[in-house]
Scaffold this motif. Sequence first.
Motif, short mmCIF file in Angstrom:
data_model
loop_
_atom_site.label_atom_id
_atom_site.label_comp_id
_atom_site.label_asym_id
_atom_site.label_seq_id
_atom_site.Cartn_x
_atom_site.Cartn_y
_atom_site.Cartn_z
N ASP A 11 0.82 -1.21 0.00
CA ASP A 11 0.00 0.00 0.00
C ASP A 11 0.86 1.27 0.00
N ILE A 12 1.95 1.24 0.78
CA ILE A 12 2.84 2.40 0.80
C ILE A 12 3.51 2.58 -0.55
N ARG A 13 3.95 1.47 -1.14
CA ARG A 13 4.63 1.56 -2.43
C ARG A 13 3.73 2.08 -3.53
N THR A 14 2.42 1.85 -3.41
CA THR A 14 1.52 2.37 -4.43
C THR A 14 1.38 3.89 -4.32
N GLU A 15 1.72 4.46 -3.17
CA GLU A 15 1.58 5.90 -2.98
C GLU A 15 2.88 6.68 -3.13
N THR A 16 4.01 5.98 -3.11
CA THR A 16 5.29 6.67 -3.29
C THR A 16 6.31 5.72 -3.90
N SER A 17 7.15 6.28 -4.76
CA SER A 17 8.25 5.50 -5.33
C SER A 17 9.56 5.80 -4.60
N ARG A 18 9.46 6.68 -3.59
CA ARG A 18 10.64 7.08 -2.84
C ARG A 18 10.95 6.08 -1.73
N PRO A 19 12.16 6.12 -1.17
CA PRO A 19 12.50 5.20 -0.07
C PRO A 19 11.61 5.42 1.15
N PHE A 20 11.31 4.33 1.85
CA PHE A 20 10.60 4.41 3.13
C PHE A 20 11.09 3.27 4.01
N ALA A 21 10.76 3.36 5.30
CA ALA A 21 11.20 2.34 6.25
C ALA A 21 10.00 1.72 6.94
N VAL A 22 10.14 0.45 7.33
CA VAL A 22 9.14 -0.19 8.18
C VAL A 22 9.85 -0.66 9.45
N ASN A 23 9.17 -0.52 10.58
CA ASN A 23 9.76 -0.84 11.87
C ASN A 23 9.23 -2.18 12.38
N LEU A 24 10.10 -3.19 12.38
CA LEU A 24 9.74 -4.51 12.90
C LEU A 24 10.12 -4.58 14.37
N TRP A 25 9.23 -5.10 15.21
CA TRP A 25 9.46 -5.16 16.65
C TRP A 25 10.54 -6.19 16.96
N LEU A 26 11.56 -5.79 17.68
CA LEU A 26 12.67 -6.68 18.02
C LEU A 26 12.50 -7.21 19.43
N PRO A 27 12.27 -8.50 19.60
CA PRO A 27 12.13 -9.07 20.96
C PRO A 27 13.41 -8.88 21.77
N THR A 28 13.25 -8.58 23.05
CA THR A 28 14.41 -8.40 23.92
C THR A 28 14.58 -9.56 24.90
N GLY A 29 13.65 -10.50 24.88
CA GLY A 29 13.77 -11.68 25.73
C GLY A 29 12.95 -11.63 27.00
N ASP A 30 12.35 -10.48 27.31
CA ASP A 30 11.57 -10.37 28.55
C ASP A 30 10.06 -10.41 28.29
N GLU A 31 9.67 -10.65 27.05
CA GLU A 31 8.25 -10.71 26.73
C GLU A 31 7.61 -11.98 27.30
N VAL A 32 6.32 -11.89 27.60
CA VAL A 32 5.59 -13.06 28.09
C VAL A 32 4.57 -13.49 27.05
#
Length: 274
Positions: A60-81
């Motif tokens: 969906d983002i790519r259909t609205e822009t041809s410019r670079p963009f970033a997506v933020n993936l959640w990085l587990p730290t080991g304390d999640e339940v």
Amino acid sequence: MNTRPGRLEKLLGIDDAIVLGPFGGVSSVSLTAAISECGGLGSYGLYGYQPERIAQTIHDIRTETSRPFAVNLWLPTGDEVTPGDIDLAPYTRALAPLFASAGHRVSFLRAPEDSLVGLLALVPQAVDAVSVPVIAAGGIADRRGVSAAFALGADGVQVGTAFLRTRQSGASDACRRAIGTVGEVGTVLTRATSGRLSRGIANDAVTAIEAAETIAPFPAQIWLTGQFRTEAARVGRSDLLSLWAGQSAPLTSTRDAHEVYQELRAGLGSAAGA
């Protein structure tokens, strides 16, 4: 001051070293694309997304822009339940009064409470310690903050709250109105709505949860508070929402994202002339 101008722009393929903060839960395709189209790096927070939804969002983002963009993936730290790790009953009872009604500080080396170094002190130390580009984040909402960050040696800036209040963000109207009151009520660091330390506006939900002194670990607290936050968003109850906001909130306005971007971009010129 920054002694290596332009290297972040070259690395990312962008015109301006301005990065949109990726909002978990309130990112929007239109805001991400708008910042990229302006010449910065639009970003989208993907917390809680399954692979299929991640792929669709990127499409969906790519259909609205041809410019670079970033997506933020959640990085587990080991304390999640996980749901089977803990007994949720005591935490559910603590939240009972709120059921009837309804931006995280990331650290990896030490606990968040032990990592509260201010931007003014942190940026030049980071610049001196590493060879990679340094992006300053936190408290930047206008041209003055941008210029100051570059004077400290940063290669770029990441801006969150200033864009969160614009019409293109995924924030609710109630959230936008609440951000406008920060000058009166201030912000706090709390684990109340997610189980992890985050900065937000001290509303009734935060006050009640902290008074109960029973907060589930992350992300269990998100599951529990989400049961009343969803309804609160539907009916416009900002007193029961998770109102993530930074200390720069009093500097924000409900302008269009393009206008906010141009205000920030003006600081790049000031930095170059410093």
